[in-house]
Design a protein around this motif. Structure first.
Motif, mmCIF file in Angstrom:
data_model
loop_
_atom_site.group_PDB
_atom_site.id
_atom_site.type_symbol
_atom_site.label_atom_id
_atom_site.label_comp_id
_atom_site.label_asym_id
_atom_site.label_seq_id
_atom_site.Cartn_x
_atom_site.Cartn_y
_atom_site.Cartn_z
ATOM 1 N N SER A 33 0.863 -1.174 0.000
ATOM 2 C CA SER A 33 0.000 0.000 0.000
ATOM 3 C C SER A 33 0.901 1.226 0.000
ATOM 4 O O SER A 33 1.908 1.268 0.719
ATOM 5 N N VAL A 34 0.549 2.222 -0.797
ATOM 6 C CA VAL A 34 1.364 3.426 -0.929
ATOM 7 C C VAL A 34 0.601 4.603 -0.348
ATOM 8 O O VAL A 34 -0.578 4.804 -0.662
ATOM 9 N N ALA A 35 1.271 5.380 0.488
ATOM 10 C CA ALA A 35 0.689 6.574 1.075
ATOM 11 C C ALA A 35 1.490 7.790 0.636
ATOM 12 O O ALA A 35 2.707 7.855 0.862
ATOM 13 N N LEU A 36 0.813 8.727 -0.010
ATOM 14 C CA LEU A 36 1.395 10.019 -0.377
ATOM 15 C C LEU A 36 0.799 11.026 0.610
ATOM 16 O O LEU A 36 -0.394 11.345 0.528
ATOM 17 N N LEU A 37 1.615 11.502 1.530
ATOM 18 C CA LEU A 37 1.100 12.243 2.680
ATOM 19 C C LEU A 37 1.524 13.705 2.631
ATOM 20 O O LEU A 37 2.715 14.022 2.482
ATOM 21 N N ASP A 38 0.531 14.567 2.769
ATOM 22 C CA ASP A 38 0.764 16.003 2.812
ATOM 23 C C ASP A 38 -0.405 16.629 3.562
ATOM 24 O O ASP A 38 -1.523 16.096 3.535
ATOM 25 N N GLY A 39 -0.163 17.750 4.227
ATOM 26 C CA GLY A 39 -1.226 18.379 4.981
ATOM 27 C C GLY A 39 -2.392 18.830 4.125
ATOM 28 O O GLY A 39 -3.532 18.896 4.606
ATOM 29 N N ALA A 40 -2.135 19.135 2.859
ATOM 30 C CA ALA A 40 -3.215 19.550 1.974
ATOM 31 C C ALA A 40 -3.996 18.365 1.434
ATOM 32 O O ALA A 40 -5.220 18.433 1.274
ATOM 33 N N HIS A 41 -3.298 17.261 1.145
ATOM 34 C CA HIS A 41 -3.975 16.144 0.464
ATOM 35 C C HIS A 41 -3.183 14.862 0.699
ATOM 36 O O HIS A 41 -1.958 14.840 0.530
ATOM 37 N N ALA A 42 -3.872 13.811 1.073
ATOM 38 C CA ALA A 42 -3.286 12.472 1.169
ATOM 39 C C ALA A 42 -3.847 11.620 0.041
ATOM 40 O O ALA A 42 -5.057 11.651 -0.228
ATOM 41 N N VAL A 43 -2.967 10.875 -0.610
ATOM 42 C CA VAL A 43 -3.378 9.934 -1.647
ATOM 43 C C VAL A 43 -2.940 8.550 -1.194
ATOM 44 O O VAL A 43 -1.759 8.326 -0.902
ATOM 45 N N LEU A 44 -3.894 7.628 -1.124
ATOM 46 C CA LEU A 44 -3.616 6.266 -0.692
ATOM 47 C C LEU A 44 -3.878 5.333 -1.867
ATOM 48 O O LEU A 44 -4.986 5.302 -2.407
ATOM 49 N N VAL A 45 -2.851 4.583 -2.241
ATOM 50 C CA VAL A 45 -2.949 3.687 -3.385
ATOM 51 C C VAL A 45 -3.041 2.255 -2.870
ATOM 52 O O VAL A 45 -2.148 1.776 -2.165
ATOM 53 N N ASP A 46 -4.145 1.590 -3.205
ATOM 54 C CA ASP A 46 -4.373 0.193 -2.819
ATOM 55 C C ASP A 46 -4.207 -0.049 -1.315
ATOM 56 O O ASP A 46 -3.473 -0.962 -0.899
ATOM 57 N N PRO A 47 -4.877 0.722 -0.463
ATOM 58 C CA PRO A 47 -4.724 0.471 0.974
ATOM 59 C C PRO A 47 -5.294 -0.895 1.362
ATOM 60 O O PRO A 47 -6.388 -1.260 0.966
ATOM 61 N N GLY A 48 -4.532 -1.641 2.129
ATOM 62 C CA GLY A 48 -4.936 -2.987 2.532
ATOM 63 C C GLY A 48 -3.853 -3.611 3.387
ATOM 64 O O GLY A 48 -2.926 -2.934 3.781
ATOM 65 N N VAL A 49 -3.905 -4.902 3.675
ATOM 66 C CA VAL A 49 -4.938 -5.841 3.300
ATOM 67 C C VAL A 49 -5.749 -6.233 4.540
ATOM 68 O O VAL A 49 -6.954 -6.371 4.491
ATOM 69 N N LEU A 50 -5.051 -6.411 5.663
ATOM 70 C CA LEU A 50 -5.688 -6.888 6.888
ATOM 71 C C LEU A 50 -6.292 -5.725 7.671
ATOM 72 O O LEU A 50 -5.831 -4.580 7.571
ATOM 73 N N PRO A 51 -7.328 -5.988 8.486
ATOM 74 C CA PRO A 51 -7.950 -4.898 9.249
ATOM 75 C C PRO A 51 -6.966 -4.116 10.106
ATOM 76 O O PRO A 51 -7.031 -2.878 10.155
ATOM 77 N N SER A 52 -6.065 -4.792 10.794
ATOM 78 C CA SER A 52 -5.106 -4.074 11.641
ATOM 79 C C SER A 52 -4.196 -3.187 10.803
ATOM 80 O O SER A 52 -3.797 -2.090 11.245
ATOM 81 N N GLU A 53 -3.867 -3.627 9.608
ATOM 82 C CA GLU A 53 -3.010 -2.838 8.725
ATOM 83 C C GLU A 53 -3.750 -1.615 8.194
ATOM 84 O O GLU A 53 -3.186 -0.510 8.105
ATOM 85 N N LEU A 54 -5.012 -1.796 7.855
ATOM 86 C CA LEU A 54 -5.821 -0.663 7.411
ATOM 87 C C LEU A 54 -6.008 0.342 8.541
ATOM 88 O O LEU A 54 -5.971 1.564 8.313
ATOM 89 N N ASP A 55 -6.188 -0.145 9.760
ATOM 90 C CA ASP A 55 -6.257 0.754 10.913
ATOM 91 C C ASP A 55 -4.973 1.578 11.024
ATOM 92 O O ASP A 55 -5.010 2.787 11.312
ATOM 93 N N GLU A 56 -3.857 0.929 10.805
ATOM 94 C CA GLU A 56 -2.573 1.615 10.924
ATOM 95 C C GLU A 56 -2.391 2.654 9.817
ATOM 96 O O GLU A 56 -1.921 3.771 10.074
ATOM 97 N N ILE A 57 -2.771 2.304 8.596
ATOM 98 C CA ILE A 57 -2.672 3.266 7.496
ATOM 99 C C ILE A 57 -3.569 4.466 7.769
ATOM 100 O O ILE A 57 -3.186 5.625 7.535
ATOM 101 N N ALA A 58 -4.760 4.208 8.296
ATOM 102 C CA ALA A 58 -5.670 5.297 8.638
ATOM 103 C C ALA A 58 -5.068 6.193 9.721
ATOM 104 O O ALA A 58 -5.182 7.427 9.663
#
Length: 286
Positions: free
Chosen positions: A26-51
């Motif tokens: 999963s790829v996270a492009l993080l900025d205060g103006a805009h976050a872009v998340l590419v294919d966030p996954g896979v397990l619930p705990s991992e999605l919680d962490e990405i969030a």
């Protein structure tokens, strides 16, 4: 920050999180103006962490990009219900068609890793649709999305020219061979269309759907050439088998001797290769 050992920080706000399931990225492009998340996954705990990481970035807007409609790549939507979605024009139809299978796979995968999948799965459609090639400006991020057939009818790649970064969907892995959904010609054309980007120096980092990123143009080019070599050897071997009067089963047995990535790996590619031979065989029928 919890779980950061699972992250690769590429700099410039770009982070990659690798799942325990099939080494999916999963790829996270993080900025205060805009976050872009590419294919966030896979397990619930991992999605919680990405969030959680996305919240910490303080982004005022979030966009989800799905590189294709396979189950392990589309599970993150419930974590960001208000986000804008980017995907191929065929993504919605594919997700709708595979809805029941996606839900089953999510539940089974979570259970296999000691977790529970509790959010179900609801079909969705992209608000920002990719057909052919499309440039999207999302806050500070300029993304060039290109359709990428051969593995999946809804697959796209994402190129960030400023970062010289290519997010390749389920291609160019260091763990997996090309995984076909039709004869090898379309996949080979997709890879050949990426070659000029690398040769012109527009890609210095490659993030595959599964496995490790490739760093440096030479490493990216090596993956492209390796997978093109596999597809050429597959097509050549199938053509030779047909000329020799082999049956499909005989051709599969002969081409099992091919050298290819993923033999005796953690999740070996032998069945995938055998299916690739079948697809190439059917595509080569007179």
């Amino acid at each position: 920050m919890l779980g950061m050992s699972s992250w690769t920080v590429l700099g410039g706000g770009v982070r990659v999180r690798q799942s325990r399931a099939y080494a999916m990225n999963s790829v996270a492009l993080l900025d205060g103006a805009h976050a872009v998340l590419v294919d966030p996954g896979v397990l619930p705990s991992e999605l919680d962490e990405i969030a959680a990481v996305t919240r910490q970035a303080g982004a005022r807007a979030t966009t989800l990009v799905f590189t294709h409609g396979h189950w392990d790549h589309v599970l993150g939507r419930p974590w960001w219900p208000a986000a804008t979605v980017v995907g191929h024009e065929r993504l919605a139809a594919e997700v709708e068609r595979e809805r029941a299978s996606i839900a089953r796979e999510a539940e089974a995968c979570a259970a296999g890793h000691g977790e529970a999948w509790t959010r179900g799965f609801a079909c969705f459609a992209p608000e920002e649709v990719v057909s052919g090639e499309r440039t999207l400006d999302l806050g500070p991020w300029r993304l060039v999305a290109r359709q990428a057939p051969g593995h999946c009818e809804s697959q796209i790649t994402i190129h960030l020219p400023a970062a010289r970064l290519l997010i390749a969907g389920d291609m160019l892995s260091d763990l997996e061979i090309p995984w076909l959904d039709r004869g090898p010609a379309a996949y080979a054309d997709t890879l050949r269309n990426l070659l000029p980007l690398v040769q012109r120096g527009e890609v210095e980092t490659l993030i595959p759907g599964h496995g490790s990123p490739a760093r440096g143009a030479a490493a990216v080019l090596a993956r492209l050439r390796r997978d093109l070599d596999y597809l050429e050897a597959l097509a050549t071997g199938v053509a030779a088998g047909r000329r020799a009067g082999l049956t499909l089963a005989e051709a599969q047995a002969r081409l099992a001797e091919m050298d290819y990535l993923g033999k005796a790996a953690a999740y070996p590619m032998d069945d995938v290769h055998r299916e690739n031979v079948r697809l190439a065989w059917e595509a080569a029928a007179p």
